[in-house]
Design a protein around this motif. Structure first.
Motif, PDB file in Angstrom:
ATOM      1  N   UNK A  34       0.797  -1.279   0.033  1.00  0.00           N
ATOM      2  CA  UNK A  34       0.082  -0.111   0.066  1.00  0.00           C
ATOM      3  C   UNK A  34       0.909   1.313   0.276  1.00  0.00           C
ATOM      4  N   UNK A  35       2.025   1.063   0.940  1.00  0.00           N
ATOM      5  CA  UNK A  35       2.909   2.320   0.720  1.00  0.00           C
ATOM      6  C   UNK A  35       3.535   2.394  -0.709  1.00  0.00           C
ATOM      7  N   UNK A  36       3.679   1.509  -1.212  1.00  0.00           N
ATOM      8  CA  UNK A  36       4.348   1.535  -2.473  1.00  0.00           C
ATOM      9  C   UNK A  36       3.342   2.096  -3.482  1.00  0.00           C
ATOM     10  N   UNK A  44       3.480   6.343   4.536  1.00  0.00           N
ATOM     11  CA  UNK A  44       4.334   6.091   5.900  1.00  0.00           C
ATOM     12  C   UNK A  44       3.975   6.935   7.074  1.00  0.00           C
ATOM     13  N   UNK A  45       3.842   8.273   6.817  1.00  0.00           N
ATOM     14  CA  UNK A  45       3.738   9.170   7.706  1.00  0.00           C
ATOM     15  C   UNK A  45       2.356   9.216   8.300  1.00  0.00           C
ATOM     16  N   UNK A  46       1.376   9.275   7.300  1.00  0.00           N
ATOM     17  CA  UNK A  46      -0.010   8.897   8.005  1.00  0.00           C
ATOM     18  C   UNK A  46      -0.257   7.786   8.724  1.00  0.00           C
ATOM     19  N   UNK A  47       0.364   6.644   8.350  1.00  0.00           N
ATOM     20  CA  UNK A  47       0.161   5.245   8.875  1.00  0.00           C
ATOM     21  C   UNK A  47       0.763   5.651  10.393  1.00  0.00           C
ATOM     22  N   UNK A 201      11.930   6.944  -2.233  1.00  0.00           N
ATOM     23  CA  UNK A 201      10.368   7.096  -2.459  1.00  0.00           C
ATOM     24  C   UNK A 201       9.823   6.687  -0.993  1.00  0.00           C
ATOM     25  N   UNK A 202      10.371   5.893  -0.154  1.00  0.00           N
ATOM     26  CA  UNK A 202       9.915   5.567   1.052  1.00  0.00           C
ATOM     27  C   UNK A 202       9.925   6.642   2.153  1.00  0.00           C
ATOM     28  N   UNK A 203      11.108   7.518   1.779  1.00  0.00           N
ATOM     29  CA  UNK A 203      11.405   8.332   2.996  1.00  0.00           C
ATOM     30  C   UNK A 203      11.188   9.843   2.918  1.00  0.00           C
ATOM     31  N   UNK A 204      10.908  10.116   1.571  1.00  0.00           N
ATOM     32  CA  UNK A 204      10.762  11.507   1.294  1.00  0.00           C
ATOM     33  C   UNK A 204       9.364  11.913   0.764  1.00  0.00           C
ATOM     34  N   UNK A 205       8.630  12.453   1.838  1.00  0.00           N
ATOM     35  CA  UNK A 205       7.068  12.516   1.700  1.00  0.00           C
ATOM     36  C   UNK A 205       6.988  13.835   0.707  1.00  0.00           C
ATOM     37  N   UNK A 206       5.714  13.469   0.152  1.00  0.00           N
ATOM     38  CA  UNK A 206       5.336  14.505  -0.879  1.00  0.00           C
ATOM     39  C   UNK A 206       4.054  15.155   0.140  1.00  0.00           C
ATOM     40  N   UNK A 256       4.370  -1.274  19.389  1.00  0.00           N
ATOM     41  CA  UNK A 256       5.629  -0.953  18.987  1.00  0.00           C
ATOM     42  C   UNK A 256       6.168  -2.131  18.142  1.00  0.00           C
ATOM     43  N   UNK A 257       6.115  -3.417  18.704  1.00  0.00           N
ATOM     44  CA  UNK A 257       6.590  -4.531  17.658  1.00  0.00           C
ATOM     45  C   UNK A 257       5.836  -4.440  16.580  1.00  0.00           C
ATOM     46  N   UNK A 258       4.669  -4.305  16.534  1.00  0.00           N
ATOM     47  CA  UNK A 258       3.899  -4.383  15.391  1.00  0.00           C
ATOM     48  C   UNK A 258       4.123  -3.284  13.975  1.00  0.00           C
ATOM     49  N   UNK A 259       4.245  -1.950  14.628  1.00  0.00           N
ATOM     50  CA  UNK A 259       4.588  -0.897  14.037  1.00  0.00           C
ATOM     51  C   UNK A 259       5.905  -1.030  13.490  1.00  0.00           C
ATOM     52  N   UNK A 260       6.915  -1.367  14.485  1.00  0.00           N
ATOM     53  CA  UNK A 260       8.397  -1.647  14.031  1.00  0.00           C
ATOM     54  C   UNK A 260       8.533  -2.462  12.792  1.00  0.00           C
ATOM     55  N   UNK A 261       7.788  -3.394  12.741  1.00  0.00           N
ATOM     56  CA  UNK A 261       7.999  -4.653  11.964  1.00  0.00           C
ATOM     57  C   UNK A 261       7.683  -4.291  10.480  1.00  0.00           C
ATOM     58  N   UNK A 262       6.387  -3.536  10.642  1.00  0.00           N
ATOM     59  CA  UNK A 262       5.798  -2.969   9.033  1.00  0.00           C
ATOM     60  C   UNK A 262       6.644  -1.833   8.535  1.00  0.00           C
TER      61      UNK A 262
END
Ligand code: PFF
Length: 449
Positions: A34-36, A44-47, A201-206, A256-262
């Motif tokens: 979904x991020x892709x 990622x940011x909104x998530x 793409x993953x780290x620089x938000x629009x 924390x574990x869940x979001x960290x792994x995502x």
């Protein structure tokens, strides 16, 4: 110290089982895909924002109600209700929750079946059985049906065994192995050509995309799916937790574990996509859309493993094996929802309930496979994007408005006598009362407009 209902024997066991439920295909297949397809870093940011501000408080609502009632969602919501109307709505919500959990399992078993088929294919490649490997990665109807059925059979077998022998034991062993494999794969992929572009793409938000209502709704659905919320799973897991546990702390650990792994899986899948693109694998259509979202990771990850030579087949075997297991620790938590309800309400044997309900879900999965193009996306969207946040909304209403505040505090005090003077108690009660329901509703209304 398992009671007659079954109980987690330690905090570690609970955190591993609840994190085992949370961590699954949602983290490694759902979130990165979904991020892709939704602007990478913007998603990622909104998530991250919705996961901490809406999903964690909703998780706490389920855990607290569950532990208080020591019962399934239907009985638990009825217990906290004050009058007939509230009892009726509570019971209905619990029942809708278990229908949604079963529907989620029906599509989940298909994707998990693919994971197992790809694991089997790596084994076949290593033993020189190329034809078998090709069949297992063909996505043919026969192969899909078979792998889905095998996966469901494993789920039924574990749920049939109950909390301690089945759910807790397996989760505690396999979750740490999954984490380690992911870290090693991320380290490897980042050394390859093309990975840097994926990282950007993953780290620089629009930021303009981050505010789109549709993206926010998708991120909300993804966060609720990833934390297994809004179907009664976490409520049931909370009900197997003993009174000495400090709920805000264990809930925080699971989140924390869940979001960290995502987020970690994003560091694998997005760079791997661009590595594959760099190698000539077609991923985007002419219009810039992902070609096939559902099977994206089954294209880019095998391409990555193929670049590693013989070692790649071993890594692939290991990776898809662990993914199958991660899916299994989630699917058992889904099947547990209708099974616990049936056992506790009708006194049915656990094994019989697991087999009967599991087989019914298998029939639904088979129907989805027969008309995959029309049904798969529909069931995913209906359950994860709409039902989970809406049922989560009702859980928040029960925790924030219907359940008496003093009783809530009493429940929290059991595992943490000082809770009333801490930050959690200062923020969470009104947060779950006003903020969560209002924002969840606002996101829905916005996206409908
Ligand atoms: N949280 C699981 C995942 O991320 O794969 C999916 C899930 C499990 C959803 C259990 C709902 C549920 F009840």
């Amino acid at each position: 110290m398992a009671s007659a209902r079954g109980e987690f024997s330690s905090r570690f066991g609970f955190v591993m089982a609840a994190a085992g439920s949370a961590v699954g295909l949602g983290n490694i297949w759902g979130f990165p895909t979904q991020a892709a397809s939704n602007g990478g870093a913007a998603f990622l940011l909104v998530y991250l924002v919705v996961a901490f501000t809406l999903a964690y408080p909703a998780l706490m609502a389920e855990l607290i109600i569950g532990r208080h009632a020591h019962a399934n969602a239907v009985s638990a919501l009825r217990q906290v209700a004050n009058n007939r109307g509230q009892r009726l709505v509570g019971g209905l919500t619990g029942i809708v929750g278990f229908v949604v959990a079963s529907l989620i399992l029906s599509f989940y078993a298909i994707v998990a079946g693919w994971m197992m088929a790809f694991c089997g294919a790596s084994l076949a490649t290593l033993s020189g059985a190329e034809d078998l490997a090709a069949w297992l990665t063909s996505f043919s109807l026969e192969c899909n049906l078979l792998s889905m059925a095998v996966f469901l059979a494993l789920t039924i077998a574990i749920v049939g065994k109950g909390v301690n022998d089945g759910i807790e034991r397996w989760s505690s062993r396999l979750m740490p192995a999954l984490l380690l494999t992911l870290v090693l794969l991320v380290a490897y992929v980042l050394t390859l050509d093309g990975a840097l572009q994926g990282l950007k793409v993953y780290l620089l938000p629009d930021f303009s995309r981050a505010l789109a209502p549709d993206l926010i709704l998708k991120a909300l659905g993804a966060a609720f799916f990833s934390l297994s919320l809004g179907v009664g799973t976490m409520l049931i897991y909370g009900s197997y937790l003993d009174d000495r546990q400090n709920l805000p702390l264990v809930g925080g650990m699971v989140t924390a574990v869940d979001i960290g792994i995502a987020v970690l899986a994003g560091f694998l899948v997005l760079p791997a996509m661009y590595v594959a693109l760099h190698n000539g694998v077609e991923i985007f259509s002419a219009g810039g859309q992902l070609i096939s979202e559902d099977t994206l990771i089954f294209t880019v990850l095998p391409d990555l493993f193929a670049r590693m030579g013989l070692a790649g087949s071993v890594v692939s075997l290991f990776f898809f094996f662990l993914m199958g297991i991660a899916a299994l620790t989630s699917s058992i938590s889904m099947l547990e929802v209708p099974v616990a309800y049936t056992v506790e309400t009708y006194g049915t044997g656990r094994k019989q309930a697991a087999v009967a309900i599991g087989c019914a879900i298998g029939v639904v999965s088979a129907v989805i496979l027969l008309d995959f193009a029309d049904l798969f996306g529909l069931v995913v969207t209906l359950t994860t994007r709409y039902s989970q946040p809406l049922i989560g909304f009702v859980f928040c209403i029960y925790a924030g408005w219907i359940w008496h505040r003093d009783k809530l505090l009493q429940e929290l005090r059991k595992g943490n006598p000082e809770v009333a003077s801490g930050l959690f108690w200062k923020i969470w009660p009104w947060w779950v009362r006003f903020f969560c329901p209002a924002i969840i509703l606002a996101i829905f209304v916005q996206s409908l407009l």
